[in-house]
Scaffold this active site. Structure first.
Site, PDB file in Angstrom:
ATOM      1  N   ARG A  73     -23.630  -8.759 -27.592  1.00 48.71           N
ATOM      2  CA  ARG A  73     -23.629  -7.431 -26.968  1.00 48.71           C
ATOM      3  C   ARG A  73     -22.670  -7.381 -25.782  1.00 48.71           C
ATOM      4  NH1 ARG A  73     -29.485  -6.631 -25.275  1.00 48.71           N
ATOM      5  NH2 ARG A  73     -29.130  -8.812 -24.832  1.00 48.71           N
ATOM      6  N   ASN A  84     -29.707  -5.125 -29.625  1.00 42.59           N
ATOM      7  CA  ASN A  84     -30.363  -6.049 -30.533  1.00 42.59           C
ATOM      8  C   ASN A  84     -31.487  -5.305 -31.244  1.00 42.59           C
ATOM      9  OD1 ASN A  84     -28.805  -8.258 -29.851  1.00 42.59           O
ATOM     10  ND2 ASN A  84     -30.263  -9.079 -28.383  1.00 42.59           N
TER      11      ASN A  84
END
Length: 93
Positions: A22, A40
């Site tokens: 990320r 996520n």
């Protein structure tokens, strides 16, 4: 004025959580004129939502895929057009 933009939902599968995926995606986003988020998912995938000009969004997704290809096993992509929903690009919890 027309605020409709190209929208892409992209799900990355593989060893994509716990590896800085990320944060690297957020870094890549700084080089593109896109808004949206990366997060996520509980099933172990990472969901990328990006919106903006079609060429910019696609180039952004291709760059993320290129930089993180060692972690990615499968990718699912769905595209659409709609109203802009975000003002920036961020990591969504």
């Amino acid at each position: 004025m027309d605020y409709r933009v190209f929208q892409m939902n992209c799900w990355f599968e593989g060893h994509v959580q716990g590896v800085g995926f990320r944060y690297q995606t957020l870094g890549v986003a700084k080089g593109f004129d896109v808004t949206g988020y990366v997060q996520n998912m509980v099933d172990g995938r990472v969901h990328l939502y990006a919106e903006g000009e079609e060429t910019e969004v696609i180039a952004f997704q291709v760059e993320v895929e290129s930089e993180l290809k060692n972690y990615i096993k499968e990718i699912e992509i769905k595209t659409d057009t709609g109203d802009r929903a975000f003002r920036n690009f961020r990591i969504k919890q």
